[in-house]
Design a protein around this motif. Structure first.
Motif, PDB file in Angstrom:
ATOM      1  N   LEU A  28      76.923  59.306  -0.991  1.00 18.50           N
ATOM      2  CA  LEU A  28      77.629  59.208   0.277  1.00 18.50           C
ATOM      3  C   LEU A  28      77.874  57.763   0.680  1.00 18.50           C
ATOM      4  O   LEU A  28      78.906  57.433   1.260  1.00 18.50           O
ATOM      5  CB  LEU A  28      76.845  59.931   1.382  1.00 18.50           C
ATOM      6  CG  LEU A  28      77.558  59.982   2.747  1.00 18.50           C
ATOM      7  CD1 LEU A  28      78.819  60.823   2.648  1.00 18.50           C
ATOM      8  CD2 LEU A  28      76.650  60.523   3.825  1.00 18.50           C
ATOM      9  N   SER A  81      81.933  57.003   1.270  1.00 22.16           N
ATOM     10  CA  SER A  81      82.154  57.227   2.699  1.00 22.16           C
ATOM     11  C   SER A  81      83.583  56.909   3.111  1.00 22.16           C
ATOM     12  O   SER A  81      83.992  57.268   4.211  1.00 22.16           O
ATOM     13  CB  SER A  81      81.174  56.382   3.513  1.00 22.16           C
ATOM     14  OG  SER A  81      81.290  55.010   3.177  1.00 22.16           O
ATOM     15  N   SER A  87      86.409  69.195  -0.705  1.00 23.76           N
ATOM     16  CA  SER A  87      85.031  68.865  -1.087  1.00 23.76           C
ATOM     17  C   SER A  87      84.854  68.944  -2.601  1.00 23.76           C
ATOM     18  O   SER A  87      84.069  68.188  -3.184  1.00 23.76           O
ATOM     19  CB  SER A  87      84.043  69.799  -0.388  1.00 23.76           C
ATOM     20  OG  SER A  87      84.165  71.129  -0.872  1.00 23.76           O
ATOM     21  N   SER A 103      80.764  67.940  -2.662  1.00 24.50           N
ATOM     22  CA  SER A 103      79.870  67.376  -1.654  1.00 24.50           C
ATOM     23  C   SER A 103      79.852  68.229  -0.392  1.00 24.50           C
ATOM     24  O   SER A 103      80.892  68.513   0.203  1.00 24.50           O
ATOM     25  CB  SER A 103      80.321  65.957  -1.303  1.00 24.50           C
ATOM     26  OG  SER A 103      79.606  65.463  -0.190  1.00 24.50           O
ATOM     27  N   GLU A 162      78.561  67.264   2.430  1.00 22.47           N
ATOM     28  CA  GLU A 162      78.883  66.380   3.542  1.00 22.47           C
ATOM     29  C   GLU A 162      80.392  66.290   3.751  1.00 22.47           C
ATOM     30  O   GLU A 162      80.869  66.269   4.893  1.00 22.47           O
ATOM     31  CB  GLU A 162      78.304  64.976   3.292  1.00 22.47           C
ATOM     32  CG  GLU A 162      76.793  64.887   3.367  1.00 22.47           C
ATOM     33  CD  GLU A 162      76.138  65.320   2.068  1.00 22.47           C
ATOM     34  OE1 GLU A 162      76.862  65.631   1.092  1.00 22.47           O
ATOM     35  OE2 GLU A 162      74.888  65.360   2.023  1.00 22.47           O
ATOM     36  N   PHE A 165      82.231  67.497   7.151  1.00 20.50           N
ATOM     37  CA  PHE A 165      82.993  66.505   7.907  1.00 20.50           C
ATOM     38  C   PHE A 165      84.411  67.003   8.177  1.00 20.50           C
ATOM     39  O   PHE A 165      84.880  67.008   9.320  1.00 20.50           O
ATOM     40  CB  PHE A 165      83.028  65.174   7.156  1.00 20.50           C
ATOM     41  CG  PHE A 165      83.775  64.094   7.882  1.00 20.50           C
ATOM     42  CD1 PHE A 165      83.147  63.317   8.844  1.00 20.50           C
ATOM     43  CD2 PHE A 165      85.110  63.866   7.613  1.00 20.50           C
ATOM     44  CE1 PHE A 165      83.844  62.331   9.522  1.00 20.50           C
ATOM     45  CE2 PHE A 165      85.823  62.873   8.284  1.00 20.50           C
ATOM     46  CZ  PHE A 165      85.184  62.110   9.238  1.00 20.50           C
ATOM     47  N   LEU A 181      75.925  62.699   9.816  1.00 21.09           N
ATOM     48  CA  LEU A 181      75.851  62.952   8.380  1.00 21.09           C
ATOM     49  C   LEU A 181      75.105  61.832   7.657  1.00 21.09           C
ATOM     50  O   LEU A 181      74.420  62.071   6.662  1.00 21.09           O
ATOM     51  CB  LEU A 181      77.265  63.093   7.801  1.00 21.09           C
ATOM     52  CG  LEU A 181      78.020  64.363   8.194  1.00 21.09           C
ATOM     53  CD1 LEU A 181      79.441  64.330   7.654  1.00 21.09           C
ATOM     54  CD2 LEU A 181      77.299  65.604   7.693  1.00 21.09           C
ATOM     55  N   TYR A 236      71.521  62.454   8.038  1.00 20.03           N
ATOM     56  CA  TYR A 236      71.146  63.663   7.301  1.00 20.03           C
ATOM     57  C   TYR A 236      71.045  63.397   5.799  1.00 20.03           C
ATOM     58  O   TYR A 236      70.127  63.886   5.129  1.00 20.03           O
ATOM     59  CB  TYR A 236      72.177  64.759   7.565  1.00 20.03           C
ATOM     60  CG  TYR A 236      72.122  65.901   6.581  1.00 20.03           C
ATOM     61  CD1 TYR A 236      71.121  66.872   6.648  1.00 20.03           C
ATOM     62  CD2 TYR A 236      73.077  66.016   5.571  1.00 20.03           C
ATOM     63  CE1 TYR A 236      71.073  67.917   5.743  1.00 20.03           C
ATOM     64  CE2 TYR A 236      73.033  67.057   4.660  1.00 20.03           C
ATOM     65  CZ  TYR A 236      72.037  67.997   4.747  1.00 20.03           C
ATOM     66  OH  TYR A 236      71.993  69.025   3.854  1.00 20.03           O
ATOM     67  N   SER A 237      71.967  62.617   5.259  1.00 17.92           N
ATOM     68  CA  SER A 237      72.089  62.510   3.801  1.00 17.92           C
ATOM     69  C   SER A 237      71.407  61.281   3.208  1.00 17.92           C
ATOM     70  O   SER A 237      71.035  61.292   2.038  1.00 17.92           O
ATOM     71  CB  SER A 237      73.569  62.500   3.401  1.00 17.92           C
ATOM     72  OG  SER A 237      74.225  61.411   4.014  1.00 17.92           O
ATOM     73  N   GLU A 273      80.847  53.511   8.100  1.00 16.71           N
ATOM     74  CA  GLU A 273      81.296  54.896   8.163  1.00 16.71           C
ATOM     75  C   GLU A 273      81.896  55.225   9.527  1.00 16.71           C
ATOM     76  O   GLU A 273      82.886  55.958   9.617  1.00 16.71           O
ATOM     77  CB  GLU A 273      80.128  55.829   7.859  1.00 16.71           C
ATOM     78  CG  GLU A 273      79.667  55.755   6.409  1.00 16.71           C
ATOM     79  CD  GLU A 273      78.449  56.618   6.145  1.00 16.71           C
ATOM     80  OE1 GLU A 273      77.871  57.125   7.128  1.00 16.71           O
ATOM     81  OE2 GLU A 273      78.084  56.779   4.965  1.00 16.71           O
TER      82      GLU A 273
END
Length: 242
Positions: free
Chosen positions: A53, A57, A92, A98, A100, A104, A143, A146-147, A159
């Protein structure tokens, strides 16, 4: 599967069904091509980078939510929601499946369509764009926490900036694409109906001069139709123009 379950017999798509499906298919191909091109350019520029990520990003700046906004304008929020699921899933996959990326684009696209569904004036596109930009920034931070095992402030700041710009780009693309789609697919948005309601149009002026009684009667009936439609939560602008 989503087409068979939700789109094939959807009441909004029954009239001119093939045209609506062609419009959705063209949008799907266009935005997936943009996503694949972005992946190709990034991988060509940095082939040695490990793709996590923190290095992909940049996907947050891709204006995928514009597809949901445009779909909502012409076919409604419920169709835009289903279309957003399909587009987010396939996008994705372009980023190695992914989660994420899916989250998103799905959350961003759904929010964008929701903010644009009530009012379709050009100025509302800008307001929705700034709302989307701020929402994307918060989503990017969420995110990131989280990641990333150890969130880096520089990565999170990058990001947030990319996500903010992506929201603005989505609104700008929506403004640019809307008139083109109206012409290509013969759709009518509230913006187009507002143009039709302009009393300075040549035909209305001719009616005013040659048949003033009919003109005044039409204006009164339009006002009554607008009030009646507003009372039952129908499209008052469409009733007035018709």
């Amino acid at each position: 599967v989503l087409y068979l379950l939700f789109l094939k017999d959807h009441p909004k798509l029954k009239t001119a069904h093939n045209k609506h499906i062609l419009f959705l298919s063209a949008g799907l191909v266009l935005y997936l091509t943009v996503a694949k091109l972005a992946v190709y350019l990034a991988q060509s520029a940095t082939p040695q980078v490990v793709w996590d990520l923190s290095t992909i990003s940049y996907f947050m700046i891709i204006p995928i939510p514009a597809a949901a906004m445009v779909t909502c304008l012409f076919l409604g929020f419920d169709v835009a929601l289903v279309f957003g699921i399909i587009l987010s899933l396939l996008t994705s996959l372009s980023f190695s499946g992914s989660l994420e990326v899916f989250l998103f684009f799905f959350l961003s696209g759904t929010s964008a369509a929701f903010w644009i569904k009530e009012r379709q004036e050009r100025s509302n596109f800008i307001v929705a764009g700034f709302k989307l930009a701020l929402f994307n920034s918060l989503l990017a931070v969420s995110l990131g926490f989280y990641s990333l095992a150890q969130p880096d402030l520089m990565i999170l700041a990058k990001e947030m900036i990319l996500a903010f710009c992506g929201g603005l780009f989505s609104a700008t693309l929506t403004i640019g694409f809307t008139p083109l789609i109206e012409v290509l697919f013969d759709y009518s948005t509230d913006s187009k109906l507002l143009e039709f309601s302009n009393l300075d149009r040549p035909l209305i002026k001719k009616l005013m001069i040659e048949a003033p009684g009919t003109y005044n009667h039409s204006i009164i009936v339009a006002t009554l139709a607008e009030a009646a439609a507003s009372a039952i939560n129908a499209s008052s602008l469409k009733a007035k123009v018709m």
